[in-house]
Design a protein around this motif. Sequence first.
Motif, PDB file in Angstrom:
ATOM      1  N   SER A  57       0.846  -1.203   0.000  1.00 23.28           N
ATOM      2  CA  SER A  57       0.000   0.000   0.000  1.00 23.28           C
ATOM      3  C   SER A  57       0.874   1.243   0.000  1.00 23.28           C
ATOM      4  O   SER A  57       1.989   1.245   0.530  1.00 23.28           O
ATOM      5  CB  SER A  57      -0.921   0.009   1.225  1.00 23.28           C
ATOM      6  OG  SER A  57      -0.166   0.025   2.415  1.00 23.28           O
ATOM      7  N   ALA A  58       0.358   2.292  -0.613  1.00 19.94           N
ATOM      8  CA  ALA A  58       1.090   3.558  -0.662  1.00 19.94           C
ATOM      9  C   ALA A  58       0.104   4.711  -0.645  1.00 19.94           C
ATOM     10  O   ALA A  58      -0.990   4.611  -1.212  1.00 19.94           O
ATOM     11  CB  ALA A  58       1.958   3.627  -1.917  1.00 19.94           C
ATOM     12  N   LEU A 109      -4.142  -4.971  -8.691  1.00 19.47           N
ATOM     13  CA  LEU A 109      -4.652  -3.728  -8.121  1.00 19.47           C
ATOM     14  C   LEU A 109      -5.961  -4.075  -7.418  1.00 19.47           C
ATOM     15  O   LEU A 109      -6.873  -4.623  -8.038  1.00 19.47           O
ATOM     16  CB  LEU A 109      -4.890  -2.717  -9.240  1.00 19.47           C
ATOM     17  CG  LEU A 109      -5.511  -1.364  -8.901  1.00 19.47           C
ATOM     18  CD1 LEU A 109      -4.626  -0.586  -7.946  1.00 19.47           C
ATOM     19  CD2 LEU A 109      -5.744  -0.566 -10.179  1.00 19.47           C
ATOM     20  N   ILE A 110      -6.070  -3.787  -6.098  1.00 20.46           N
ATOM     21  CA  ILE A 110      -7.256  -4.264  -5.371  1.00 20.46           C
ATOM     22  C   ILE A 110      -8.073  -3.171  -4.670  1.00 20.46           C
ATOM     23  O   ILE A 110      -9.234  -3.403  -4.324  1.00 20.46           O
ATOM     24  CB  ILE A 110      -6.890  -5.347  -4.341  1.00 20.46           C
ATOM     25  CG1 ILE A 110      -5.990  -4.788  -3.231  1.00 20.46           C
ATOM     26  CG2 ILE A 110      -6.242  -6.550  -5.016  1.00 20.46           C
ATOM     27  CD1 ILE A 110      -5.855  -5.709  -2.030  1.00 20.46           C
ATOM     28  N   ASN A 111      -7.496  -1.984  -4.447  1.00 19.33           N
ATOM     29  CA  ASN A 111      -8.266  -0.992  -3.679  1.00 19.33           C
ATOM     30  C   ASN A 111      -7.648   0.391  -3.820  1.00 19.33           C
ATOM     31  O   ASN A 111      -6.459   0.529  -4.080  1.00 19.33           O
ATOM     32  CB  ASN A 111      -8.282  -1.395  -2.194  1.00 19.33           C
ATOM     33  CG  ASN A 111      -9.334  -0.651  -1.382  1.00 19.33           C
ATOM     34  OD1 ASN A 111     -10.125   0.120  -1.912  1.00 19.33           O
ATOM     35  ND2 ASN A 111      -9.347  -0.886  -0.083  1.00 19.33           N
ATOM     36  N   THR A 112      -8.482   1.406  -3.654  1.00 19.51           N
ATOM     37  CA  THR A 112      -8.009   2.793  -3.543  1.00 19.51           C
ATOM     38  C   THR A 112      -8.927   3.543  -2.592  1.00 19.51           C
ATOM     39  O   THR A 112     -10.146   3.353  -2.611  1.00 19.51           O
ATOM     40  CB  THR A 112      -7.962   3.502  -4.909  1.00 19.51           C
ATOM     41  OG1 THR A 112      -7.443   4.825  -4.728  1.00 19.51           O
ATOM     42  CG2 THR A 112      -9.334   3.608  -5.554  1.00 19.51           C
ATOM     43  N   VAL A 113      -8.321   4.350  -1.744  1.00 13.72           N
ATOM     44  CA  VAL A 113      -9.080   5.207  -0.832  1.00 13.72           C
ATOM     45  C   VAL A 113      -8.488   6.612  -0.932  1.00 13.72           C
ATOM     46  O   VAL A 113      -7.438   6.900  -0.351  1.00 13.72           O
ATOM     47  CB  VAL A 113      -9.021   4.710   0.625  1.00 13.72           C
ATOM     48  CG1 VAL A 113      -9.835   5.629   1.536  1.00 13.72           C
ATOM     49  CG2 VAL A 113      -9.540   3.282   0.727  1.00 13.72           C
ATOM     50  N   HIS A 114      -9.134   7.440  -1.731  1.00 11.95           N
ATOM     51  CA  HIS A 114      -8.709   8.829  -1.947  1.00 11.95           C
ATOM     52  C   HIS A 114      -7.279   8.914  -2.477  1.00 11.95           C
ATOM     53  O   HIS A 114      -7.070   8.721  -3.661  1.00 11.95           O
ATOM     54  CB  HIS A 114      -8.926   9.651  -0.684  1.00 11.95           C
ATOM     55  CG  HIS A 114     -10.338   9.623  -0.197  1.00 11.95           C
ATOM     56  ND1 HIS A 114     -11.410   9.756  -1.056  1.00 11.95           N
ATOM     57  CD2 HIS A 114     -10.873   9.444   1.044  1.00 11.95           C
ATOM     58  CE1 HIS A 114     -12.546   9.672  -0.363  1.00 11.95           C
ATOM     59  NE2 HIS A 114     -12.243   9.478   0.901  1.00 11.95           N
ATOM     60  N   ASP A 115      -6.284   9.169  -1.627  1.00 11.28           N
ATOM     61  CA  ASP A 115      -4.915   9.302  -2.141  1.00 11.28           C
ATOM     62  C   ASP A 115      -4.065   8.065  -1.825  1.00 11.28           C
ATOM     63  O   ASP A 115      -2.847   8.116  -1.844  1.00 11.28           O
ATOM     64  CB  ASP A 115      -4.242  10.559  -1.580  1.00 11.28           C
ATOM     65  CG  ASP A 115      -4.148  10.556  -0.060  1.00 11.28           C
ATOM     66  OD1 ASP A 115      -4.629   9.596   0.559  1.00 11.28           O
ATOM     67  OD2 ASP A 115      -3.595  11.517   0.502  1.00 11.28           O
ATOM     68  N   GLU A 116      -4.727   6.956  -1.555  1.00  9.85           N
ATOM     69  CA  GLU A 116      -4.053   5.706  -1.213  1.00  9.85           C
ATOM     70  C   GLU A 116      -4.381   4.634  -2.245  1.00  9.85           C
ATOM     71  O   GLU A 116      -5.527   4.531  -2.702  1.00  9.85           O
ATOM     72  CB  GLU A 116      -4.513   5.253   0.181  1.00  9.85           C
ATOM     73  CG  GLU A 116      -3.890   3.961   0.663  1.00  9.85           C
ATOM     74  CD  GLU A 116      -4.412   3.554   2.043  1.00  9.85           C
ATOM     75  OE1 GLU A 116      -3.767   2.702   2.684  1.00  9.85           O
ATOM     76  OE2 GLU A 116      -5.468   4.073   2.458  1.00  9.85           O
TER      77      GLU A 116
END
Length: 423
Positions: A200-201, A370-377
């Motif tokens: 994660s980043a 690629l499994i998830n994104t939360v705003h800037d993550e």
Amino acid sequence: DVLILIPLREKLRQLLIDNKLVKVAKLEFDCCISVSDMELNGCFLDQGKWLKILGTLEDKHKSLSLEIQKELSRSSNQLSLFSDISSVNINSTQQLLESLNNMNIRIKDTSEGTLIQHKKEHPIIEKILEYRGLQKAISSYGKNILEYVNPVTNRIHADFNQLRADTGRFSCSNPNLQQIPATEEYRSCFMAEVGNKLVSADYSQIELRILAELSQDREFIKAFESGEDLHKATASSMFGIPIDKVTKEMRSQAKSINFGLAYGRGANSLADQIGTSVDKARELIDKYFIVYRGIKDWLYKAGQMAVKTEQSRTLSNRLRKYVFDKENRAEVASIDRQGKNTPIQGTSADITKQALIFINNAIKNTSVKLINTVHDEIILESPEELSEWSATILEENMITAARIYLKKVPIVVDVHVSDFWMK
């Protein structure tokens, strides 16, 4: 149905050209592939661990409910027939307000905002706020999330909505993974499958870096360039003291202003947040703007332009239009705030979507997902032997994406490799 598509395309294409939206339209079209892959890949949830956390929350919720009822009993006329504990319904705003008033806690209502304002006046208010937080957690992140685990893949395949939010940000549903609390107890339930790692980043303070780019405030940009703790550097400049003399309270005040101004908050909101008077909050904002005059000018102009032109643009030229009554002061004030926030939050969305495109192209034909994104993550699931490579790909492509829009401000990306979704 078929015949109408080509002339419809030409009409829409011309509208994109007329509204200067060709660039952002391409961004959204290209991002569709990344989003579809993300939804199909899904993420793995440790159901047993989730249920254990839920059980702990429910026990704590019951215990806190009993504590509150006991305290309310001392001044309540609504005693139970079967015990000496008050039968006040904590979830009834009317009964709760009456009981608090009987305890000489004089408040106008029991809304969250009002309770926060008065939380230092009596310990029971803190308990009520905690009780409501637990109740929300149980209802929002309870057993219902398990219904979304696909019986075939044993993974959650949420819906990521590219354009539902006005600013261009992603929203998420079925279930809303963006609302999973950013605490280790919750996030640790989202795990990599055996033999894999989660990589994660997230961008470090991306919205403040965008504010620096938009305002071109030299002092604010220098604060990022120095590599120092931004909020300490801000406090040092505000109070005119060396950075090593900045106290914890000063840093907290500077941090609240830094983040609050990006959302168009004023002195009243800041006063509530840091627990001080409105006059003191206004004084702190004045000190802040003496140091960062460029930010003050940009925020003023962004709000005024939104009201005047009834629209805002991000750095990708994403367009947000406003409909409001210019004779209504409350509506004008609301648009002024949105005009300050939309270019910042919307540009953050532009950057994240561009990063998703770059990353998805980079991991194509590999076993990294690629499994998830939360705003800037952004989160990947990678075979363990490819996890370090995945971390490099994630960091490099996120920085490259941000560089398209941010030319003067340093970009920092924090990367984690773990067995579960890191906080």
